[in-house]
Design a protein around this motif. Structure first.
Motif: not given
Ligand code: COA
Length: 258
Positions: A185-188, A118-127, A192-201
């Motif tokens: 910053q990748l894991r953080a 559903d969501l993709r976070i990509l590390v800088d420098g990757a292709e 952060g997204m997981l914390a947002e999801l945790a606040g949702c039903a």
């Protein structure tokens, strides 16, 4: 199997493709295990969200295991490619929110797998790229269908027909990934997204995901009936009452997933 690691922490399953020496390429064994893992986590009540990543810092996933595939006789090609398509499709069908924490580059099946999340976070420098046409094949595990849905037909044609590899920044710019971030910053960012999801039903998340996936691309009136059907699941849930009560009492909700 240690080539796919699964660790559960506080309602989140962290799944790691663990073949860093071959850039986490998808072998037959990995594909089979990835299918089983997706089915298990989908059914496991304690898991509310899933993060998929790859071992090492070179690649999230270099796609199909090209060395293994070279040795597959023509008579076994069908079942062999079905295994990768099934793994990716099963990931796409997980009802819970999935985040792809892309610790490095993703090509071919690796990008197709990321696109099934559903969501993709990509590390800088990757292709990233769907490079299959350069290998005498074509994207065959969802790539030609998911990429245009994410970035539009024109950009999908550019990427697929030219077999282009694009930078993390460009991938974020065209909406192929949600964010490109520095490695430290990748894991953080994912947390952060997981914390947002945790606040949702949980039921709300599953119903909303289902409405988007089932309705997207359908004719509007059909899509709206799908939305209504999904909405009704939440409407009579205990968590809906909890959400309203928490709002009225000015406190954070305590959702149970019912
Ligand atoms: N299948 C099998 N093995 C793979 C692989 C794949 N898809 N991708 C990389 N490997 C192997 C390499 O053969 C190499 O093995 P070796 O150490 O035995 O020689 C090892 O992984 C490291 O690869 P290398 O190219 O040296 O690493 P790198 O970090 O410089 O580059 C990639 C990584 C992913 C950019 C590069 O390997 C690559 O372009 N791979 C092909 C990706 C692709 O086109 N996938 C589409 C599949 S349809």
């Amino acid at each position: 199997m240690t080539e796919v690691l699964v660790e559960e922490q506080a309602g989140v399953a962290w799944v790691t493709i663990n073949r860093p020496d071959v850039r986490n390429a998808l072998s037959r064994a990995v594909n089979t295990r990835m299918t089983d893992v997706a089915l298990e986590l989908d059914q496991k009540d304690s898991v509310r969200a899933i993060v998929l990543t790859g071992a090492g810092d070179k690649a999230f996933c270099a796609g199909a295991d090209l060395k293994e595939r070279k040795g597959v006789p023509a008579s076994e090609t069908g079942p062999y490619i079905n295994a990768i398509a099934t793994a990716i499709e099963t990931w796409g069908e997980i009802r819970k929110p999935t985040i792809c924490m892309m610790n490095g580059s993703a090509y071919g099946g690796g990008l197709e797998l990321a696109m099934a999340c559903d969501l993709r976070i990509l590390v800088d420098g990757a292709e990233v790229g769907l490079t299959e046409v350069r290998l005498g094949i074509m994207p065959g595990a969802g790539g030609t269908q998911r990429l245009p849905r994410l970035v539009g037909e024109a950009r999908a044609k550019e990427l697929i027909l030219l077999g282009r590899r694009i930078t993390a920044g460009r991938a974020a710019e065209i909406g192929l990934v949600h964010q490109a971030v520095a490695r430290d910053q990748l894991r953080a960012t994912v947390e952060g997204m997981l914390a947002e999801l945790a606040g949702c039903a949980p039921l709300s998340l599953m119903s909303a995901k289902s409405a988007i996936q089932r309705g997207y691309g359908k004719e509007l009136s059909e899509a709206l009936s799908i939305e209504r059907e999904c909405y009704e699941v939440t409407l009579y849930s205990e968590d809906r009452d909890e959400g309203l009560a928490a709002f009225a009492e000015g406190r954070p909700p305590r959702y149970k997933g019912n």
